[in-house]
Design an enzyme around this catalytic site. Structure first.
Site, mmCIF file in Angstrom:
data_model
loop_
_atom_site.group_PDB
_atom_site.id
_atom_site.type_symbol
_atom_site.label_atom_id
_atom_site.label_comp_id
_atom_site.label_asym_id
_atom_site.label_seq_id
_atom_site.Cartn_x
_atom_site.Cartn_y
_atom_site.Cartn_z
ATOM 1 N N CYS A 128 100.901 102.853 82.548
ATOM 2 C CA CYS A 128 102.100 103.273 82.578
ATOM 3 C C CYS A 128 103.024 103.259 81.298
ATOM 4 O O CYS A 128 104.099 103.794 81.150
ATOM 5 C CB CYS A 128 103.021 102.523 83.675
ATOM 6 N N SER A 144 90.068 53.947 54.447
ATOM 7 C CA SER A 144 89.935 54.420 52.915
ATOM 8 C C SER A 144 88.916 53.531 52.487
ATOM 9 O O SER A 144 88.735 52.267 52.842
ATOM 10 C CB SER A 144 91.351 54.306 52.440
ATOM 11 N N ILE A 194 89.462 51.810 43.812
ATOM 12 C CA ILE A 194 89.128 51.521 42.597
ATOM 13 C C ILE A 194 90.287 51.542 41.728
ATOM 14 O O ILE A 194 91.134 52.458 41.860
ATOM 15 C CB ILE A 194 87.892 52.785 42.337
ATOM 16 N N HIS A 246 91.437 60.172 41.064
ATOM 17 C CA HIS A 246 92.734 59.611 40.876
ATOM 18 C C HIS A 246 92.307 58.144 40.706
ATOM 19 O O HIS A 246 91.385 57.323 41.314
ATOM 20 C CB HIS A 246 93.766 59.627 41.953
ATOM 21 N N THR A 263 101.047 58.242 34.781
ATOM 22 C CA THR A 263 102.126 58.413 35.076
ATOM 23 C C THR A 263 102.995 57.284 35.927
ATOM 24 O O THR A 263 102.283 56.836 36.364
ATOM 25 C CB THR A 263 101.940 59.619 36.266
ATOM 26 N N ILE A 322 104.325 58.931 43.350
ATOM 27 C CA ILE A 322 104.519 59.162 44.496
ATOM 28 C C ILE A 322 103.622 58.492 45.485
ATOM 29 O O ILE A 322 102.293 58.637 45.389
ATOM 30 C CB ILE A 322 104.510 60.718 44.821
ATOM 31 N N GLY A 345 96.530 63.661 45.632
ATOM 32 C CA GLY A 345 96.091 62.391 46.436
ATOM 33 C C GLY A 345 97.368 61.295 45.986
ATOM 34 O O GLY A 345 98.082 61.502 44.953
ATOM 35 N N THR A 392 93.844 61.268 49.756
ATOM 36 C CA THR A 392 93.820 62.506 49.318
ATOM 37 C C THR A 392 94.082 63.662 50.222
ATOM 38 O O THR A 392 94.238 63.407 51.429
ATOM 39 C CB THR A 392 92.416 62.872 48.703
ATOM 40 N N ASP A 429 91.552 64.142 52.790
ATOM 41 C CA ASP A 429 91.685 63.340 54.037
ATOM 42 C C ASP A 429 92.630 63.640 54.955
ATOM 43 O O ASP A 429 92.424 63.799 56.075
ATOM 44 C CB ASP A 429 92.153 61.907 53.479
#
Ligand code: SF4
Ligand code: SF4
Lengths: 516, 128
Positions: free
Chosen positions: A131, A395, A399, A421, A456, A460, A482, A497, A500
């Site tokens: 239709c 985890s 290291i 990292h 750094t 974060i 990560g 990371t 993950d």
């Protein structure tokens, strides 16, 4: 004392006494509610705020050959088309499908353009039926060519709302506007004493069928809005947080662009500024007292939007007199405030509605039923599959390295353990910084030897008690691969990371498209 | 006055501005600066009795001085006076009038652009 019919008779005769909610506050303060109830017939309220839960049903009419539209777009914004053949619902908060345009032109902008009389592009796709054989339509439309354009907003006019602040050291972009770091500014969205539902806090006059001013024309309340709630803390009878809401309906074809505006909350999304004014008949002394409420008597809570959870911590209580003064004190510091709703427009709307009633062009209605004023609490969405907390992630033994470690040794650690990292910690295991394999390569190339010069320091992090989704958003926001997991003492417990996370959360969380 | 100073890379190392401040009785405020290896530009405000002389000196040293009349402009028709911008301004250049009309004071504005970025109706234009 008075009935709505009596008030309507006065309006028709042109001798009803109409005042705005701000004027009523002064009248009640001066003469008391009893006298005010005798004197005043109608109080007009107004608000012009960002209301994401707004939208409209559009009916496009049938083409020849006909099409059963399965996917519909106007100017690149998708509508909801799971309705009959040529009906669709455009939601104000819908972003553009073109990622280049994204949040800058969304559903709200389509609604505004239509009301302004602009020509917009309609694209529809279909699967084709016996239709409805047509599978694709591309054409230009204007509002006056549509059969219907009915605005139906499932949640408007929040009765009070939280006030936003940000305790973190990052700027946040939210539906409460841009929030500067470290309690840098405060934003609020309610119009305070002019706001419709604050002037009738127990819904003694407002309900299903109440005629209202909606975006420049008459609209109707079609019941309580979504997330309507009544069982909340109150002061002077008025909720101290978001509580009652309205579902509103109006004819888009009669709306005036002056009382509606599309907007984009930066990095949050499109939204529609909706202008609403509600007349409150002063039937008795009680209602006169309610409409006499002042900004100072309306309490609200400053809430920390730095915590992206359902329950955000309350920083302090305040009121609209203080907020409207332009600054407020938080922890001994003076902080500037921003209203997000237009207080200028709110006043204009209350005045406009007052004029319409005075000119006998707007009559009041008795609601068929009053909005529920009891028994409504907000139910949260329980995630049956509970959020996984960072702590629960498996985890690998982490290291770490020390700030005085030789770059070559660090490079070896990265290679031997096949990691990218490495958190830098002090002798107690407390996080000091982070180094990536890229940092090391860069250091070697530039002949640097001390890790201190390379790492750094502003790291974060992920906290152990955060849900994984919150961390996923952070990884996405800062575009990092990560981050270290720390406990409440900032001791490094592991590393998480992006891989993950994506394994867990399934997909990368994109921005936009989310509406609260 | 407010002006954009434009200079070539060869000039970056030279202490022209500090020399101008030493020589002339002026107040010198840097409002914004973009400096790249290919040169740079600075939005500055210079005022004081020896304003004209100092500008002449700066120009003679090879810096292009482009005075500006406006730093920022608000489109009155697009603006809905929501006030979202008010609390973001670092120098309190945005004010509300008695009737809640939002106004930007161009004389105070330092052109940081924060308000423009955050305006929900994109009503604020910055002049470069
Ligand atoms: S944020 Fe934009 S729309 Fe709101 S008052 Fe400022 S300039 Fe006007
Ligand atoms: S550009 Fe910066 S300084 Fe100028 S008005 Fe906007 S926020 Fe204030």
């Amino acid at each position: 004392m008075k009935t709505i019919d009596e008030i309507n008779q006065k309006i028709k005769n042109g001798d009803a006494v109409v005042v705005t909610a701000s004027e009523m506050t002064e009248i009640v303060a001066e003469n008391g509610p009893e006298e005010a109830a005798r004197e005043v017939d109608v109080v007009t309220t107004g608000t012009f705020g960002a209301m994401c839960s707004s939208g409209a049903f559009l009916n496009f009419g049938h083409s020849d050959p006909p099409i059963k539209m399965a996917r519909t777009y106007i100017n690149g914004v998708e509508l909801y088309s799971g309705l009959a053949a040529v009906d669709a619902y455009i939601g104000a908060a819908q972003p553009n499908k073109d990622p280049e345009i994204g949040l800058d032109y969304g559903g709200a902008h389509v609604i505004e353009d239509l009301i302004k009389g602009e020509e917009v592009e309609l694209v529809a796709e279909a699967y084709g039926t016996d239709c409805y054989p047509l599978k694709h339509v591309e054409t230009l439309i204007t509002l006056d060519k549509l059969n219907q354009a009915i605005m139906v907003n499932p949640r408007n006019c929040y009765q009070n709302y939280a006030v936003a602040v940000n305790s973190t050291d990052e700027t946040l972009y939210t539906y409460m506007g841009t929030l500067l770091p470290n309690y840098g500014n405060v934003t609020y969205s309610s119009a305070g004493e002019l706001s419709p539902l604050i002037n009738d806090p127990h819904f003694q006059t407002i309900g299903f069928g109440t005629r209202v001013f909606l975006c420049g024309t008459e609209g109707y309340i079609v019941g309580e809005g979504t997330q309507h709630s009544t069982e909340v803390e109150r002061k002077h009878g008025v909720p101290t947080t978001s509580a009652g809401t309205l579902m509103l309906k109006g004819d888009m074809k009669k709306m005036n662009p002056e009382f509606l505006r599309a907007a984009t909350m930066p990095n949050y999304g499109p939204t529609l500024y909706v202008g609403v004014g509600i007349p409150i008949p002063i039937l008795d002394e009680d209602i006169a007292a309610s409409t006499g409420i002042s900004d100072e008597e309306i309490t609200c809570k400053i809430v920390d939007y730095g915590v992206p959870r359902r329950e955000r911590p309350v920083v302090k209580e305040t009121n609209y007199k203080e907020l409207k003064s332009g600054k407020i004190e938080i922890e001994g510091v003076e902080v500037p405030t921003s209203p997000l709703s237009s207080l200028k427009k709110a006043r204009i709307i209350a005045e406009e509605l007052k004029k319409l009633i005075e000119k006998s062009e707007f009559l009041l209605t008795s609601p068929i039923y009053r909005l529920p004023s009891r028994g409504y609490t907000l139910r949260p969405l329980e995630i049956r599959k509970p959020s996984i907390l960072v702590r629960e992630l498996e985890s690998k033994p982490v290291i770490v390295t020390r700030p005085d470690e030789n770059i070559k040794d660090v490079a070896r650690k990265l290679v031997e353990n096949n990691i990218n990292h490495i958190p830098v910690v002090d002798e107690k295991g407390v996080l000091q910084g982070i180094v990536t394999s890229w940092d090391i390569a860069d250091a070697v190339a530039k002949g640097k030897t001390s890790l201190r010069d390379v790492m750094t320091r502003r790291v974060i992090i992920a906290r152990e008690d955060e849900p994984v989704e919150v961390v996923a958003r952070r990884i996405d926001k800062y575009d990092i691969s990560g981050l270290p997991i720390v406990d409440s003492n900032n001791k490094v417990k592991g590393i998480i990371t992006a891989e993950d996370i994506s394994r867990l959360v399934g997909k990368k969380m994109g921005r936009g498209g989310e509406s609260i | 006055m407010k002006a954009w100073l434009r200079f070539l890379p060869s000039i970056i190392g030279k202490a022209i501005i500090s020399e101008a401040i030493k020589r002339y009785d002026i107040e010198f405020n840097i409002l914004r600066a973009h400096i790249t290896p290919r040169g740079g530009k600075m939005l500055v405000e210079i005022s004081g009795p020896e304003e004209k002389e100092s500008i002449k000196f700066i120009e003679e040293q090879g810096i292009e001085v482009n005075p500006i009349i406006r730093v920022v402009k608000k489109d009155k028709d697009k603006c809905i006076d929501c006030g979202a911008c008010i609390s973001l301004c670092p120098v309190k250049a945005i004010k509300v009038e008695e009737d809640w009309t939002v106004e930007i004071d161009d004389q105070i504005c330092i052109g940081c652009g924060f308000c423009a970025k955050s305006c929900p109706t994109k009503s604020i234009i910055l002049f470069e």
